[in-house]
Design a protein around this motif. Sequence first.
Motif, PDB file in Angstrom:
ATOM      1  N   GLY A 198      10.356 -12.610  -0.193  1.00  0.00           N
ATOM      2  CA  GLY A 198       8.964 -12.209  -0.350  1.00  0.00           C
ATOM      3  C   GLY A 198       8.783 -10.707  -0.277  1.00  0.00           C
ATOM      4  N   TYR A 199       9.496 -10.077   0.663  1.00  0.00           N
ATOM      5  CA  TYR A 199       9.425  -8.618   0.759  1.00  0.00           C
ATOM      6  C   TYR A 199      10.018  -7.966  -0.479  1.00  0.00           C
ATOM      7  CZ  TYR A 199       8.091  -9.167   5.655  1.00  0.00           C
ATOM      8  OH  TYR A 199       7.421  -9.498   6.804  1.00  0.00           O
ATOM      9  N   SER A 200      11.089  -8.550  -0.977  1.00  0.00           N
ATOM     10  CA  SER A 200      11.693  -8.052  -2.215  1.00  0.00           C
ATOM     11  C   SER A 200      10.728  -8.195  -3.387  1.00  0.00           C
ATOM     12  CB  SER A 200      12.990  -8.820  -2.499  1.00  0.00           C
ATOM     13  OG  SER A 200      13.553  -8.458  -3.740  1.00  0.00           O
ATOM     14  N   GLN A 201      10.019  -9.325  -3.448  1.00  0.00           N
ATOM     15  CA  GLN A 201       9.058  -9.557  -4.525  1.00  0.00           C
ATOM     16  C   GLN A 201       7.920  -8.545  -4.488  1.00  0.00           C
ATOM     17  OE1 GLN A 201       9.409 -11.792  -6.944  1.00  0.00           O
ATOM     18  NE2 GLN A 201       7.504 -11.151  -7.954  1.00  0.00           N
ATOM     19  N   THR A 202       7.458  -8.214  -3.284  1.00  0.00           N
ATOM     20  CA  THR A 202       6.411  -7.199  -3.151  1.00  0.00           C
ATOM     21  C   THR A 202       6.880  -5.866  -3.710  1.00  0.00           C
ATOM     22  OG1 THR A 202       5.523  -8.282  -1.178  1.00  0.00           O
ATOM     23  CG2 THR A 202       4.947  -5.965  -1.504  1.00  0.00           C
ATOM     24  N   THR A 203       8.138  -5.538  -3.450  1.00  0.00           N
ATOM     25  CA  THR A 203       8.707  -4.284  -3.957  1.00  0.00           C
ATOM     26  C   THR A 203       8.742  -4.277  -5.478  1.00  0.00           C
ATOM     27  OG1 THR A 203      10.102  -4.207  -1.977  1.00  0.00           O
ATOM     28  CG2 THR A 203      10.683  -2.723  -3.774  1.00  0.00           C
ATOM     29  N   GLU A 204       9.020  -5.436  -6.069  1.00  0.00           N
ATOM     30  CA  GLU A 204       9.082  -5.528  -7.526  1.00  0.00           C
ATOM     31  C   GLU A 204       7.700  -5.444  -8.166  1.00  0.00           C
ATOM     32  OE1 GLU A 204      11.213  -8.334 -10.895  1.00  0.00           O
ATOM     33  OE2 GLU A 204      10.603  -9.237  -9.007  1.00  0.00           O
ATOM     34  N   GLU A 205       6.692  -5.942  -7.462  1.00  0.00           N
ATOM     35  CA  GLU A 205       5.365  -6.065  -8.063  1.00  0.00           C
ATOM     36  C   GLU A 205       4.611  -4.742  -8.152  1.00  0.00           C
ATOM     37  OE1 GLU A 205       4.441 -10.641  -6.554  1.00  0.00           O
ATOM     38  OE2 GLU A 205       3.739  -8.897  -5.396  1.00  0.00           O
ATOM     39  N   ILE A 206       4.870  -3.814  -7.237  1.00  0.00           N
ATOM     40  CA  ILE A 206       4.068  -2.585  -7.181  1.00  0.00           C
ATOM     41  C   ILE A 206       4.784  -1.463  -7.921  1.00  0.00           C
ATOM     42  CG2 ILE A 206       2.873  -0.961  -5.696  1.00  0.00           C
ATOM     43  CD1 ILE A 206       1.900  -3.853  -5.474  1.00  0.00           C
ATOM     44  N   GLY A 207       4.171  -0.991  -9.007  1.00  0.00           N
ATOM     45  CA  GLY A 207       4.780   0.057  -9.811  1.00  0.00           C
ATOM     46  C   GLY A 207       4.516   1.445  -9.260  1.00  0.00           C
ATOM     47  N   GLN A 208       5.359   2.398  -9.638  1.00  0.00           N
ATOM     48  CA  GLN A 208       5.215   3.791  -9.209  1.00  0.00           C
ATOM     49  C   GLN A 208       5.473   4.715 -10.395  1.00  0.00           C
ATOM     50  OE1 GLN A 208       7.916   4.344  -5.896  1.00  0.00           O
ATOM     51  NE2 GLN A 208       6.498   3.440  -4.433  1.00  0.00           N
ATOM     52  N   ALA A 209       4.635   4.596 -11.423  1.00  0.00           N
ATOM     53  CA  ALA A 209       4.726   5.485 -12.589  1.00  0.00           C
ATOM     54  C   ALA A 209       6.115   5.468 -13.203  1.00  0.00           C
ATOM     55  CB  ALA A 209       4.320   6.908 -12.221  1.00  0.00           C
ATOM     56  N   GLY A 210       6.520   4.302 -13.672  1.00  0.00           N
ATOM     57  CA  GLY A 210       7.801   4.178 -14.350  1.00  0.00           C
ATOM     58  C   GLY A 210       8.962   3.808 -13.467  1.00  0.00           C
ATOM     59  N   ARG A 211       8.724   3.603 -12.176  1.00  0.00           N
ATOM     60  CA  ARG A 211       9.782   3.182 -11.273  1.00  0.00           C
ATOM     61  C   ARG A 211       9.211   2.188 -10.272  1.00  0.00           C
ATOM     62  NH1 ARG A 211      10.952   7.192  -6.380  1.00  0.00           N
ATOM     63  NH2 ARG A 211       8.816   7.613  -5.720  1.00  0.00           N
ATOM     64  N   ARG A 212      10.079   1.626  -9.448  1.00  0.00           N
ATOM     65  CA  ARG A 212       9.648   0.692  -8.422  1.00  0.00           C
ATOM     66  C   ARG A 212       9.888   1.295  -7.041  1.00  0.00           C
ATOM     67  NH1 ARG A 212       6.185  -2.592 -10.879  1.00  0.00           N
ATOM     68  NH2 ARG A 212       7.016  -3.206 -12.899  1.00  0.00           N
ATOM     69  N   GLY A 213       9.265   0.689  -6.039  1.00  0.00           N
ATOM     70  CA  GLY A 213       9.471   1.134  -4.677  1.00  0.00           C
ATOM     71  C   GLY A 213      10.888   0.859  -4.213  1.00  0.00           C
ATOM     72  N   ALA A 214      11.247   1.441  -3.090  1.00  0.00           N
ATOM     73  CA  ALA A 214      12.565   1.235  -2.491  1.00  0.00           C
ATOM     74  C   ALA A 214      12.377   0.593  -1.120  1.00  0.00           C
ATOM     75  CB  ALA A 214      13.309   2.561  -2.356  1.00  0.00           C
ATOM     76  N   LEU A 215      13.230  -0.388  -0.808  1.00  0.00           N
ATOM     77  CA  LEU A 215      13.092  -1.134   0.440  1.00  0.00           C
ATOM     78  C   LEU A 215      14.447  -1.377   1.081  1.00  0.00           C
ATOM     79  CD1 LEU A 215      11.451  -2.869   2.478  1.00  0.00           C
ATOM     80  CD2 LEU A 215      11.754  -4.793   0.909  1.00  0.00           C
ATOM     81  N   MET A 216      14.516  -1.151   2.394  1.00  0.00           N
ATOM     82  CA  MET A 216      15.683  -1.517   3.193  1.00  0.00           C
ATOM     83  C   MET A 216      15.257  -2.573   4.203  1.00  0.00           C
ATOM     84  SD  MET A 216      18.809  -1.375   4.312  1.00  0.00           S
ATOM     85  CE  MET A 216      19.601   0.104   3.669  1.00  0.00           C
ATOM     86  N   ILE A 217      15.912  -3.733   4.158  1.00  0.00           N
ATOM     87  CA  ILE A 217      15.670  -4.797   5.131  1.00  0.00           C
ATOM     88  C   ILE A 217      16.873  -4.863   6.064  1.00  0.00           C
ATOM     89  CG2 ILE A 217      15.283  -7.257   5.473  1.00  0.00           C
ATOM     90  CD1 ILE A 217      14.181  -7.384   2.632  1.00  0.00           C
ATOM     91  N   SER A 218      16.607  -4.913   7.374  1.00  0.00           N
ATOM     92  CA  SER A 218      17.709  -5.033   8.331  1.00  0.00           C
ATOM     93  C   SER A 218      17.525  -6.264   9.207  1.00  0.00           C
ATOM     94  CB  SER A 218      17.825  -3.769   9.198  1.00  0.00           C
ATOM     95  OG  SER A 218      16.645  -3.528   9.930  1.00  0.00           O
ATOM     96  N   LEU A 219      18.657  -6.720   9.765  1.00  0.00           N
ATOM     97  CA  LEU A 219      18.669  -7.893  10.632  1.00  0.00           C
ATOM     98  C   LEU A 219      19.743  -7.693  11.686  1.00  0.00           C
ATOM     99  CD1 LEU A 219      17.100 -10.620  10.690  1.00  0.00           C
ATOM    100  CD2 LEU A 219      19.067 -11.649   9.547  1.00  0.00           C
TER     101      LEU A 219
ATOM    102  N   ARG B 108       0.822  -1.205   0.000  1.00  0.00           N
ATOM    103  CA  ARG B 108       0.000   0.000   0.000  1.00  0.00           C
ATOM    104  C   ARG B 108       0.857   1.256   0.000  1.00  0.00           C
ATOM    105  NH1 ARG B 108      -3.533   1.176  -2.488  1.00  0.00           N
ATOM    106  NH2 ARG B 108      -4.916  -0.504  -1.746  1.00  0.00           N
ATOM    107  N   THR B 109       1.945   1.247   0.774  1.00  0.00           N
ATOM    108  CA  THR B 109       2.831   2.413   0.810  1.00  0.00           C
ATOM    109  C   THR B 109       3.465   2.649  -0.551  1.00  0.00           C
ATOM    110  OG1 THR B 109       3.331   1.988   3.139  1.00  0.00           O
ATOM    111  CG2 THR B 109       4.801   3.472   1.969  1.00  0.00           C
ATOM    112  N   TYR B 110       3.921   1.571  -1.207  1.00  0.00           N
ATOM    113  CA  TYR B 110       4.492   1.704  -2.555  1.00  0.00           C
ATOM    114  C   TYR B 110       3.461   2.282  -3.530  1.00  0.00           C
ATOM    115  CZ  TYR B 110       8.226  -1.458  -0.973  1.00  0.00           C
ATOM    116  OH  TYR B 110       9.272  -2.042  -0.304  1.00  0.00           O
ATOM    117  N   SER B 111       2.203   1.844  -3.393  1.00  0.00           N
ATOM    118  CA  SER B 111       1.172   2.280  -4.344  1.00  0.00           C
ATOM    119  C   SER B 111       0.923   3.776  -4.257  1.00  0.00           C
ATOM    120  CB  SER B 111      -0.127   1.507  -4.104  1.00  0.00           C
ATOM    121  OG  SER B 111      -0.794   1.972  -2.940  1.00  0.00           O
TER     122      SER B 111
END
Length: 272
Positions: free
Chosen positions: A134-155, A96-99
């Motif tokens: 899976g989180y990476s896949q979600t980032t790839e799936e949601i478009g943002q008008a010619g670009r993709r979302g950005a994600l930082m995963i930490s551990l 939803r945030t990416y959208s």
Amino acid sequence: MTVEQWLGKDNSLGIDIWNRKYKKNNETFDEWLDRVSGNNEAIKALIIEKKFIPGGRILSNRGITDTRVTYSNCYVITPPEDNIESIFESRKKLARTYSYGGGCGIDLSKLAPAGAKVHNQAEQTTGAVSFMQGYSQTTEEIGQAGRRGALMISLDCHHPDFIDAKTSPDAVTKANISVRVTDDFMEAVINDKDWIMSFTRPETNETITKTARAREIFEKLCKNNWDWGEPGILFWDTISNYNLLEFDDTFEYAGVNPCAEEPLPAGGSCQV
């Protein structure tokens, strides 16, 4: 005024970015200024003089009424708890945030390591690192008008899975990965001591422990970063302690934004 006059006619990169990311519905530069400033002449003058430039999502989205948008660049999602419902609820929040145009950070340190017992058909979890895909896949799936979302995963560096956070160039390709490194880990690296990684799962009363030489782990992190640019390192004790709320026991950072320069609490947002 034109964007060429504002940025300089030879600034082809800046002009291209403005046209692709900030200009909406074939508006002129003056129309864009009116929209982004809210027709406030003082703010408009500051933008023209480059004395005040709002964040990117404001430059793109302020005044837009026909679509759902965000005015913040990045958010930190509440870290998921160690259960399927929470894991996929956090993925829904990412989507939803990416959208709306935002980027996200999320920490997976609460998820059990690979091999931990679970009370379902799998019997054992594939671990925190496996869920990164899976989180990476979600980032790839949601478009943002010619670009993709950005994600930082930490551990966290105390997590038994953290040394495997990035072991091949084709893993988790739509997210950045960083390790939360603490002062005690760095002291173990300096003194070439063993590092004990441990995770206890209350649901099964099981504790998984791994031990390795801290210096060897650190060298592996450095080599992987050199080879693939991942994982990054977040000096978490410094981040946690070097802020205006360090003496407030009720406050804690939950993660960092995708570029990692902005630590935020759960649900926090930034304009960087």
